[in-house]
Design an enzyme around this catalytic site. Structure first.
Site, PDB file in Angstrom:
ATOM      1  N   ASP A   1       0.859  -1.188   0.000  1.00 21.42           N
ATOM      2  CA  ASP A   1       0.000   0.000   0.000  1.00 21.42           C
ATOM      3  C   ASP A   1       0.896   1.239   0.000  1.00 21.42           C
ATOM      4  O   ASP A   1       1.378   1.655  -1.057  1.00 21.42           O
ATOM      5  CB  ASP A   1      -0.920  -0.086   1.226  1.00 21.42           C
ATOM      6  CG  ASP A   1      -1.893   1.066   1.322  1.00 21.42           C
ATOM      7  OD1 ASP A   1      -2.030   1.836   0.360  1.00 21.42           O
ATOM      8  OD2 ASP A   1      -2.550   1.200   2.381  1.00 21.42           O
TER       9      ASP A   1
ATOM     10  N   VAL B   1      -9.360  -3.266   1.006  1.00 19.65           N
ATOM     11  CA  VAL B   1      -9.807  -4.623   0.696  1.00 19.65           C
ATOM     12  C   VAL B   1      -9.595  -5.553   1.886  1.00 19.65           C
ATOM     13  O   VAL B   1      -8.755  -5.299   2.747  1.00 19.65           O
ATOM     14  CB  VAL B   1      -9.071  -5.188  -0.546  1.00 19.65           C
ATOM     15  CG1 VAL B   1      -9.493  -4.461  -1.814  1.00 19.65           C
ATOM     16  CG2 VAL B   1      -7.552  -5.114  -0.373  1.00 19.65           C
TER      17      VAL B   1
HETATM   18  P1  IMP Z   1       1.960  -0.530   3.702  1.00 17.54           P
HETATM   19  O1  IMP Z   1       1.066   0.660   3.773  1.00 17.54           O
HETATM   20  O2  IMP Z   1       2.443  -0.791   2.298  1.00 17.54           O
HETATM   21  O3  IMP Z   1       3.078  -0.427   4.689  1.00 17.54           O
HETATM   22  O4  IMP Z   1       1.071  -1.759   4.108  1.00 17.54           O
HETATM   23  C1  IMP Z   1       1.160  -2.295   5.379  1.00 17.54           C
HETATM   24  C2  IMP Z   1       0.153  -3.334   5.703  1.00 17.54           C
HETATM   25  O5  IMP Z   1      -1.096  -2.696   5.813  1.00 17.54           O
HETATM   26  C3  IMP Z   1      -0.077  -4.443   4.701  1.00 17.54           C
HETATM   27  O6  IMP Z   1       0.853  -5.496   4.799  1.00 17.54           O
HETATM   28  C4  IMP Z   1      -1.468  -4.897   5.137  1.00 17.54           C
HETATM   29  O7  IMP Z   1      -1.363  -5.777   6.232  1.00 17.54           O
HETATM   30  C5  IMP Z   1      -2.111  -3.594   5.570  1.00 17.54           C
HETATM   31  N1  IMP Z   1      -2.968  -3.058   4.515  1.00 17.54           N
HETATM   32  C6  IMP Z   1      -2.675  -2.162   3.553  1.00 17.54           C
HETATM   33  N2  IMP Z   1      -3.738  -1.932   2.750  1.00 17.54           N
HETATM   34  C7  IMP Z   1      -4.725  -2.729   3.232  1.00 17.54           C
HETATM   35  C8  IMP Z   1      -6.093  -2.978   2.814  1.00 17.54           C
HETATM   36  O8  IMP Z   1      -6.626  -2.445   1.826  1.00 17.54           O
HETATM   37  N3  IMP Z   1      -6.786  -3.874   3.572  1.00 17.54           N
HETATM   38  C9  IMP Z   1      -6.258  -4.496   4.663  1.00 17.54           C
HETATM   39  N4  IMP Z   1      -5.007  -4.304   5.065  1.00 17.54           N
HETATM   40  C10 IMP Z   1      -4.250  -3.430   4.355  1.00 17.54           C
END
Ligand code: IMP
Ligand code: MG
Length: 189
Positions: free
Chosen positions: A100, A150
């Site tokens: 994300d 999601v």
């Molecule tokens: P980051 O923002 O790329 O550091 O993402 C970190 C973590 O946030 C991911 O590994 C997921 O566990 C969680 N995450 C990010 N986007 C979503 C989403 O749309 N749904 C559920 N969990 C999310």
């Protein structure tokens, strides 16, 4: 909140993981792979993807937290559970459920690179489009998805929905009710 609609079906996920597993099998031929799953979200992807890799595979898990419940990333990442083993000289493949903001990965890649693995690559089932994040090379990509929250297939909303067999989009307009998860399963049928 409720699951509003199925974004990626169980069959589509399995077909994609088979492709990713075949690519990994080809690329790592003659070597052994240490797959590192990022808990908790990646536990489902890890289980399925590892079984599509036809090579000697070891698995380990790391838990980092960048979320404090809810749907927004805080940007603060910390290690909650470290690896059980040394990775120096190993062929490490990080397995993620979703990329994300990239905060988690930026931190992980930096932290693991310092430990001097022979190779360090990345597999992620989902990549959110239209999100500003640092650039990473993602060697094994699953699906690019719109910038929506999601759930399912390991991904949670407040620790629920991880066990849905598909990826669903949350309906952020409705209020929470105890029947939500059951409703989610009905959608899958
Ligand atoms: P980051 O923002 O790329 O550091 O993402 C970190 C973590 O946030 C991911 O590994 C997921 O566990 C969680 N995450 C990010 N986007 C979503 C989403 O749309 N749904 C559920 N969990 C999310
Ligand atoms: Mg995660």
């Amino acid at each position: 909140m409720k699951v509003a609609r199925v974004l990626i079906s169980e069959d589509e996920i399995q077909a994609k993981l088979a492709e990713m597993g075949a690519a990994i099998t080809k690329d790592y031929e003659g070597r052994d792979v240490l797959m590192i799953g990022v808990l908790k979200g990646a536990f489902v992807v890890m289980a399925d993807l590892a079984r599509h890799v036809r090579l000697p595979v070891e698995t380990d898990f790391m838990a980092v937290s960048s979320y404090h419940g809810g749907t927004h990333s805080s940007g603060v990442v910390r290690i909650v559970k470290d690896l059980d083993q040394e990775i120096a000289g190993r062929n490490v493949l990080i397995v993620e459920d979703i990329i994300d903001t990239g905060h988690t990965l930026k931190y992980l890649l930096r932290t693991l690179a310092v430990r001097k693995p022979a190779t360090l690559s990345l597999a992620s089932l989902l990549i959110k489009d239209d999100v500003e994040r640092p650039h990473f090379d993602i060697q094994y990509e699953g699906f690019h998805i719109p910038n929506e929250f999601v759930v399912g297939y390991g991904l949670d909303y407040n620790e629920q929905y991880r066990n849905l067999p598909y990826i669903g989009v949350m309906d952020t307009d409705s209020t929470s009710s105890p029947t939500d998860v059951q409703e989610g399963f009905k959608l899958a049928e």
